[in-house]
Structure formats: C-alpha cells, structure tokens
Design a protein around this motif. Structure first.
Motif: not given
Length: 174
Positions: A101-111
């Motif tokens: 849960v939370g806001i992810f950086e683009p790479d984190e969202r992909l992961e």
C-alpha cells in the motif's frame, strides 16, 4: 513438407515469432536457469507439434502462444527448484514489511506488478500476459480455449484485484 524443408519453415517461423517465447518465459520463470530450461522445453514442444500445425485453422502466432503457454503451465505444476530456494511470505510478514500500500516510484510499481503476476494461477497469468500484449478478447479466447465472455470477466477481476493491491482501495463487491 518433409525433412529439411519442414525444418527451414519451422526455424523461419520460430525466428519471426521468438518474442512470444521470451514473453511467456519471462512471465512463468524468474531465475536464469529456469528461463533457459523453460525456453528449451517450449522450443522442443513447438518442434514436436509443428507437423500438426494447420495454418487454415489458426495463425502461427496463436498456435505458438497456445503451445508455449501449455508448456509453461505444465512446468509450473511440477515441483520447482524455486520452491526449494525460497519460502513464500505470508500476509502478516508482508504487512510487517510495509505491504504494497502507498505510493510507488515507477520501478517499484513495475516490481509490484511482477509480484502480483507471480501470485496469479497459471490461467490468469496467461490471460494477463496476452492482455498486456494487446491481444483481442477473441484471440485470447482462441489461444486459451475459453469464451470471450470468460476472458472479459476474468480480466476485469484481475484488474480489480491489481488495483486493490496497488492502491489499497477495497474492490467493489468485496
């Protein structure tokens, strides 16, 4: 077709559509040695099945997806070396580590997306792979041997579940 002619035709088609194998392998195998093994097994099964390929019944890419996904799903059902290397975290451990849960950086969202896909059952992995490939519902249905209505329903549920994992928002109807 016989012998060398058949082999050349197969090699040409495989080269033209090799991205399909790489995409399926990347969704169903995470470790380099598992990817190599799965790639090899898919190619072997494609070659074995090639004499039965009928271009009047399906496009080569559709047939190739069907064979590749069947091999990948079969491999998933076997005990894997990955199961020996890693222990799956339970929800309490994930929550203790911060969950998703939370806001992810683009790479984190992909992961997070890759982790989400890893948790899907084999059929739903195939569905999301084909959906992300911009395949039509009709083509997905043909490849997987299910109805277009089933494809639409399952994709909607997968997207809803992913949205919940990415944002923490409760899915409608849950």
């Amino acid at each position: 077709m016989r012998g060398r002619e058949q082999q050349r035709a197969f090699e040409t088609l495989l080269r033209e559509h090799q991205r399909i194998v790489f995409k399926v392998v990347s969704v169903y195998a995470r470790h380099p040695e598992d990817r190599r093994d799965l790639t090899q097994e898919i190619c072997v099964q494609l070659w074995r099945s090639f004499p039965r390929f009928d271009e009047k019944r399906a496009r080569f890419s559709t047939w190739m997806y069907r064979v590749a996904l069947n091999v990948a799903i079969s491999q998933m059902r076997r005990p894997s070396r990955q199961d020996e290397r890693f222990e799956r975290l339970d929800q309490q451990q994930i929550d203790a580590a911060g969950g998703t849960v939370g806001i992810f950086e683009p790479d984190e969202r992909l992961e997070v997306l890759y982790r989400f896909i890893d948790e899907l059952d084999p059929l739903n992995r195939a569905l999301i792979l084909l959906y992300l490939e911009d395949r039509s519902y009709a083509e997905i249905a043909e490849i997987l041997g299910i109805s277009e209505t089933s494809v639409a329903t399952k994709i909607s549920r997968i997207k809803q579940k992913l949205r919940y994992q990415m944002t923490g928002a409760m899915p409608v109807g849950a």
